[in-house]
Write a protein that holds these residues in place. Structure first.
Motif, PDB file in Angstrom:
ATOM      1  N   LEU A 290      83.855 -52.154  99.104  1.00  0.00           N
ATOM      2  CA  LEU A 290      84.783 -51.054  98.849  1.00  0.00           C
ATOM      3  C   LEU A 290      86.236 -51.511  98.815  1.00  0.00           C
ATOM      4  O   LEU A 290      87.116 -50.727  98.461  1.00  0.00           O
ATOM      5  CB  LEU A 290      84.581 -49.951  99.888  1.00  0.00           C
ATOM      6  N   ASN A 291      86.493 -52.768  99.184  1.00  0.00           N
ATOM      7  CA  ASN A 291      87.834 -53.313  99.010  1.00  0.00           C
ATOM      8  C   ASN A 291      88.123 -53.584  97.540  1.00  0.00           C
ATOM      9  O   ASN A 291      89.280 -53.613  97.123  1.00  0.00           O
ATOM     10  CB  ASN A 291      87.987 -54.616  99.803  1.00  0.00           C
ATOM     11  N   LEU A 292      87.061 -53.769  96.754  1.00  0.00           N
ATOM     12  CA  LEU A 292      87.194 -54.059  95.331  1.00  0.00           C
ATOM     13  C   LEU A 292      86.907 -52.842  94.465  1.00  0.00           C
ATOM     14  O   LEU A 292      87.419 -52.742  93.346  1.00  0.00           O
ATOM     15  CB  LEU A 292      86.239 -55.206  94.938  1.00  0.00           C
ATOM     16  N   ARG A 293      86.081 -51.932  94.978  1.00  0.00           N
ATOM     17  CA  ARG A 293      85.697 -50.745  94.208  1.00  0.00           C
ATOM     18  C   ARG A 293      86.667 -49.602  94.502  1.00  0.00           C
ATOM     19  O   ARG A 293      86.446 -48.783  95.395  1.00  0.00           O
ATOM     20  CB  ARG A 293      84.273 -50.320  94.560  1.00  0.00           C
ATOM     21  N   THR A 294      87.760 -49.547  93.800  1.00  0.00           N
ATOM     22  CA  THR A 294      88.760 -48.502  94.034  1.00  0.00           C
ATOM     23  C   THR A 294      88.293 -47.125  93.575  1.00  0.00           C
ATOM     24  O   THR A 294      88.928 -46.122  93.897  1.00  0.00           O
ATOM     25  CB  THR A 294      90.074 -48.850  93.317  1.00  0.00           C
ATOM     26  N   ASP A 295      87.197 -47.069  92.823  1.00  0.00           N
ATOM     27  CA  ASP A 295      86.678 -45.792  92.327  1.00  0.00           C
ATOM     28  C   ASP A 295      85.724 -45.127  93.313  1.00  0.00           C
ATOM     29  O   ASP A 295      85.296 -43.986  93.106  1.00  0.00           O
ATOM     30  CB  ASP A 295      85.955 -45.995  90.987  1.00  0.00           C
ATOM     31  N   VAL A 296      85.375 -45.835  94.392  1.00  0.00           N
ATOM     32  CA  VAL A 296      84.442 -45.292  95.386  1.00  0.00           C
ATOM     33  C   VAL A 296      85.049 -45.471  96.771  1.00  0.00           C
ATOM     34  O   VAL A 296      85.619 -46.525  97.080  1.00  0.00           O
ATOM     35  CB  VAL A 296      83.077 -46.013  95.329  1.00  0.00           C
TER      36      VAL A 296
END
Length: 310
Positions: A290-296
Motif C-alpha cells: 500500500l506504500n506503492l498503491r496510491t489508489d487503495v
C-alpha cells in the motif's frame, strides 16, 4: 514430467485462523462489568471508591499483553456502553505503555487506574448530550469540556485523591503541549507525565473505534494524525513516537478492509518509518504494497465476526 508454465506458480491463500483468545475475551468481559459497576457506584456516592479502583487495576493488568492486547481491542465485537469500552481500552493501552516504558508495576497499575477514570466525569453530564449524533452546539461543547474537572472532583472526594498524579492525569489529559487544550490551557512543562501519556491513548482509541457520531478510522490514518500533532507540539514526542512504533508492530497479522472492497491480511510493516503503510495479502493470495498503491488504502481493521463473513 511436465514443466509448470512460467508465471503460473500456485498462490498461497492467507488463512483466516482464529484471532480471539477465549480466555482474554472472558477476562475483558469481567473487567467491563467491574468498570460499569464502579461507574454506577461512583454516580450513587459522588466519589470514586479507592479500593474498588485498585482492585480493578489489578484485574486489568493481565490484559496488557503486547500484540494480543492491541489485536483484541480491534478484533472483539463490542456490546454495551461506548464510554465503558473506551475507558477500558485506554486503561489497557496505558498498561501496555507502562510496560514499554519499563515502569515499575506499581506505576503501571496507577497509570491503568487513571486510564479507566478519564471519562468518570461524564457521570455529571446528561446522557442525551453524550449520545448526541452530529456537531455539538457551542454551549454543549462548553459543558462537555467540563468533564475533566468533574472527574477530578469525583476522585478528590474519595481516598484515591491522595494520589496526585492519578487525579492530575484525569484533569489534564485533554491539555496540549502548545496550550491549545482544556480545561486550563496548560503548556507542556505544566502537564503531568500520566496526562501526556493518556492523551495519546485516548486519541488513538477514540478515532480507531466506532462512536455514535463517527465511524472508526484506519489505525494508519490515526498514526498520521497523531504524528502531525506530535510535530506541531501538541502531543508528547517521546511517548507519541514510541506508542506508534509499538502499536504498528502489534498490527501484523490483523485483517483490514480495503477501499476497493477487498479484505487483506497485514503481513509486513516497515517499522523504521512512522508513515509506513502495510503490505497486505488479499483473499485470493495477491500481495499488495500500500506504500506503492496510491489508489487503495486501509479503511479499517476488521473484527473477528467481520473476518468470518468475508
Amino acid at each position: 514430467m511436465p514443466q509448470r508454465a512460467q508465471g503460473t506458480a500456485a498462490k498461497t491463500i492467507p488463512l483466516k485462523e482464529p484471532i480471539l483468545d477465549e480466555g482474554y475475551v472472558r477476562d475483558y468481559g469481567e473487567c467491563f462489568i467491574e468498570l460499569k459497576a464502579l461507574f454506577e457506584v461512583t454516580k450513587a456516592h459522588d466519589s470514586v471508591d479507592k479500593d474498588s479502583a485498585e482492585a480493578l487495576a489489578q484485574n486489568i493488568l493481565p490484559l496488557c499483553s503486547g500484540a494480543k492486547a492491541v489485536a483484541h481491542i480491534h478484533n472483539m465485537t463490542l456490546k454495551g456502553e461506548y464510554t465503558i469500552h473506551h475507558s477500558l481500552h485506554v486503561a489497557i493501552l496505558a498498561g501496555l505503555m507502562g510496560k514499554w516504558l519499563k515502569m515499575p508495576q506499581k506505576d503501571q497499575l496507577r497509570l491503568i487506574t487513571a486510564g479507566f477514570l478519564i471519562l468518570i466525569g461524564n457521570l455529571r453530564i446528561e446522557q442525551a448530550m453524550l449520545d448526541k449524533e452530529g456537531v455539538l452546539t457551542p454551549d454543549e461543547r462548553k459543558i462537555m469540556q467540563e468533564h475533566p474537572k468533574f472527574g477530578h472532583e469525583l476522585i478528590m472526594a474519595g481516598g484515591l485523591g491522595e494520589d496526585k498524579e492519578i487525579a492530575e492525569a484525569v484533569l489534564q489529559y485533554h491539555e496540549r503541549g502548545d496550550g491549545s487544550g482544556y480545561p486550563r490551557g496548560l503548556v507542556k512543562e505544566e502537564i503531568g507525565e500520566f496526562a501526556r501519556i493518556l492523551a495519546i491513548m485516548d486519541m488513538y482509541d477514540a478515532m480507531a473505534s466506532d462512536r455514535s457520531y463517527a465511524k472508526k478510522r484506519s489505525p494508519f490514518e490515526v498514526f498520521n494524525i497523531l504524528s502531525d500533532d506530535i510535530m506541531n507540539g501538541q502531543l508528547d514526542t517521546e511517548f507519541g513516537f514510541r506508542f506508534i512504533r509499538r502499536v504498528c508492530h502489534s498490527l501484523n497479522g490483523n485483517w483490514v478492509k480495503l477501499s476497493n472492497g477487498e479484505a487483506g491480511k497485514i503481513i509486513y510493516i516497515d517499522e523504521s518509518r512512522l508513515a509506513a503503510l502495510p503490505v497486505v495479502q488479499t483473499m485470493d493470495g495477491e500481495f499488495m504494497d500500500l506504500n506503492l498503491r496510491t489508489d487503495v488504502k486501509v479503511e479499517y481493521l476488521l473484527t473477528s465476526r467481520e473476518i468470518e463473513e468475508e
